[in-house]
Scaffold this motif. Sequence first.
Motif, PDB file in Angstrom:
ATOM      1  N   ASP A 251       0.813  -1.211   0.000  1.00  0.00           N
ATOM      2  CA  ASP A 251       0.000   0.000   0.000  1.00  0.00           C
ATOM      3  C   ASP A 251       0.854   1.274   0.000  1.00  0.00           C
ATOM      4  N   THR A 252       1.890   1.302   0.850  1.00  0.00           N
ATOM      5  CA  THR A 252       2.712   2.522   0.968  1.00  0.00           C
ATOM      6  C   THR A 252       4.146   2.309   0.479  1.00  0.00           C
ATOM      7  N   ILE A 253       4.411   1.179  -0.171  1.00  0.00           N
ATOM      8  CA  ILE A 253       5.790   0.920  -0.628  1.00  0.00           C
ATOM      9  C   ILE A 253       5.802   0.782  -2.154  1.00  0.00           C
ATOM     10  N   LYS A 254       6.585   1.631  -2.809  1.00  0.00           N
ATOM     11  CA  LYS A 254       6.612   1.669  -4.275  1.00  0.00           C
ATOM     12  C   LYS A 254       8.005   1.376  -4.805  1.00  0.00           C
ATOM     13  N   LEU A 255       8.047   0.734  -5.981  1.00  0.00           N
ATOM     14  CA  LEU A 255       9.310   0.503  -6.695  1.00  0.00           C
ATOM     15  C   LEU A 255       9.294   1.367  -7.948  1.00  0.00           C
ATOM     16  N   PHE A 256      10.358   2.115  -8.165  1.00  0.00           N
ATOM     17  CA  PHE A 256      10.511   2.897  -9.395  1.00  0.00           C
ATOM     18  C   PHE A 256      11.809   2.476 -10.077  1.00  0.00           C
ATOM     19  N   GLU A 257      11.711   2.173 -11.374  1.00  0.00           N
ATOM     20  CA  GLU A 257      12.927   1.975 -12.165  1.00  0.00           C
ATOM     21  C   GLU A 257      13.116   3.276 -12.935  1.00  0.00           C
TER      22      GLU A 257
ATOM     23  N   VAL B 133      14.835   2.080  -7.329  1.00  0.00           N
ATOM     24  CA  VAL B 133      14.733   2.488  -5.922  1.00  0.00           C
ATOM     25  C   VAL B 133      13.391   1.988  -5.381  1.00  0.00           C
ATOM     26  N   ILE B 134      13.392   1.683  -4.095  1.00  0.00           N
ATOM     27  CA  ILE B 134      12.155   1.233  -3.439  1.00  0.00           C
ATOM     28  C   ILE B 134      11.967   2.130  -2.231  1.00  0.00           C
ATOM     29  N   PHE B 135      10.799   2.750  -2.113  1.00  0.00           N
ATOM     30  CA  PHE B 135      10.630   3.694  -1.010  1.00  0.00           C
ATOM     31  C   PHE B 135       9.290   3.511  -0.323  1.00  0.00           C
ATOM     32  N   GLN B 136       9.322   3.846   0.952  1.00  0.00           N
ATOM     33  CA  GLN B 136       8.089   3.819   1.749  1.00  0.00           C
ATOM     34  C   GLN B 136       7.597   5.248   1.905  1.00  0.00           C
ATOM     35  N   GLU B 137       6.296   5.442   1.736  1.00  0.00           N
ATOM     36  CA  GLU B 137       5.722   6.784   1.899  1.00  0.00           C
ATOM     37  C   GLU B 137       5.587   7.051   3.384  1.00  0.00           C
ATOM     38  N   VAL B 138       6.463   7.951   3.895  1.00  0.00           N
ATOM     39  CA  VAL B 138       6.417   8.245   5.334  1.00  0.00           C
ATOM     40  C   VAL B 138       6.095   9.695   5.609  1.00  0.00           C
ATOM     41  N   GLY B 139       6.384  10.590   4.675  1.00  0.00           N
ATOM     42  CA  GLY B 139       6.167  12.019   4.899  1.00  0.00           C
ATOM     43  C   GLY B 139       5.817  12.693   3.591  1.00  0.00           C
ATOM     44  N   LYS B 140       5.916  14.030   3.576  1.00  0.00           N
ATOM     45  CA  LYS B 140       5.427  14.789   2.427  1.00  0.00           C
ATOM     46  C   LYS B 140       6.114  14.386   1.110  1.00  0.00           C
TER      47      LYS B 140
ATOM     48  N   ASP C  78       1.051  -8.295   3.868  1.00  0.00           N
ATOM     49  CA  ASP C  78       0.975  -7.424   2.684  1.00  0.00           C
ATOM     50  C   ASP C  78       1.982  -6.279   2.703  1.00  0.00           C
ATOM     51  N   MET C  79       2.769  -6.167   3.776  1.00  0.00           N
ATOM     52  CA  MET C  79       3.855  -5.164   3.808  1.00  0.00           C
ATOM     53  C   MET C  79       5.206  -5.801   3.465  1.00  0.00           C
ATOM     54  N   LEU C  80       5.197  -7.108   3.246  1.00  0.00           N
ATOM     55  CA  LEU C  80       6.443  -7.842   2.971  1.00  0.00           C
ATOM     56  C   LEU C  80       6.886  -7.563   1.530  1.00  0.00           C
TER      57      LEU C  80
END
Length: 282
Positions: free
Chosen positions: A12-18, A61-68, A137-139
């Motif tokens: 839900d809050t973790i995205k992968l961008f190439e 890169v793989i990032f978790q949405e934590v702030g703005k 589902d956060m794995l």
Amino acid sequence: MFKILKRKDLADTIKLFEIEAPLVAKKAKPGQFVILRIKEGGERIPLTIADYDGEKGSVTVIFQEVGKTTKDLGKLNEGDFISDFIGPLGTPVEFPHHKRVLAIGGGVGVAPLYPKVKMLHNQGAEVISIIGAKTADMLILEEEMKAVSDQLFICTDDGTKGHHGFVTDVLKDILSKDTEFDEVIAIGPPIMMKIVANITRPYKIPTMVSLNPIMIDGTGMCGGCRVTVGGETKFACVDGPAFDGHLVDFDELMRRQTMYKSEEQKSLALAEERGEHKCRLD
Ligand SMILES: Cc1cc2nc3c(=O)[nH]c(=O)nc-3n(C[C@H](O)[C@H](O)[C@H](O)COP(=O)(O)OP(=O)(O)OC[C@H]3O[C@@H](n4cnc5c(N)ncnc54)[C@H](O)[C@@H]3O)c2cc1C
Ligand code: FES
């Protein structure tokens, strides 16, 4: 400008961008990171290089949405551009002689763990991996980690997949029967890395951790990322981010990470307020 070639929602809050970044991809090595800005004047955010393809000229890169800023980044799609993507930064890690390694990743920390495990696997080392998340589902990167590990243990805090509990429970269990490891690599929340280091210390197993203090310039100029390692001040952006976990002052790291908490909360609240306003007008 750097184009987003691929977007994958891992949770839900973790995205992968190439991202298309041929010069970074050509030089990248495991353990390094980039600093990106979505647009000119925006906040600079450090993200670990989770994978790279020199031939294709892309960096993952793989990032978790934590702030703005990470939430704004998560709104971008394939074909969108980000203005700055600087790297590779930091000191690469190498394990030229390792034969057996225990790798532990917690939460989004599995992303920076993956390139190290992949490198060890490609060198012929035996790797036992333990990865964990709050819920199934956060794995992230389960299949990728399985492909480069000789054994993979899964843990979830709520028991929705694998061992019901923390990665450190499985670590304790493994070390009670087998301590023949050249290194333990642990990447995740500072509290997880602190506990791993405390568990491996009596066994005298070298333990590498990767630190994520607040970074600003990422080039050793501002001192924002200073950490204490073995009683000495180190700059995580140039001396790390990987360090000997037995020597890191984790309590100081955790204190410094929350230094700007109220400003970060204000910035996010303001953005959300503006978002609601825009929404009503729409
Ligand atoms: C070397 C390094 C590698 C990292 N790799 C990853 C990664 O691969 N995936 C991932 O999800 N996250 C990674 N992070 C953390 C990521 O940079 C922060 O989550 C991000 O900067 C938060 O920005 P924000 O505006 O969304 O959140 P904010 O609301 O600004 O902050 C939320 C929390 O993020 C941390 N943070 C904020 N600003 C920074 C900053 N400039 N530098 C470091 N931490 C900050 C703080 O702990 C803060 O409390 C890494 C950090 C470092 C230092
Ligand atoms: S981020 Fe400025 S010295 Fe490391």
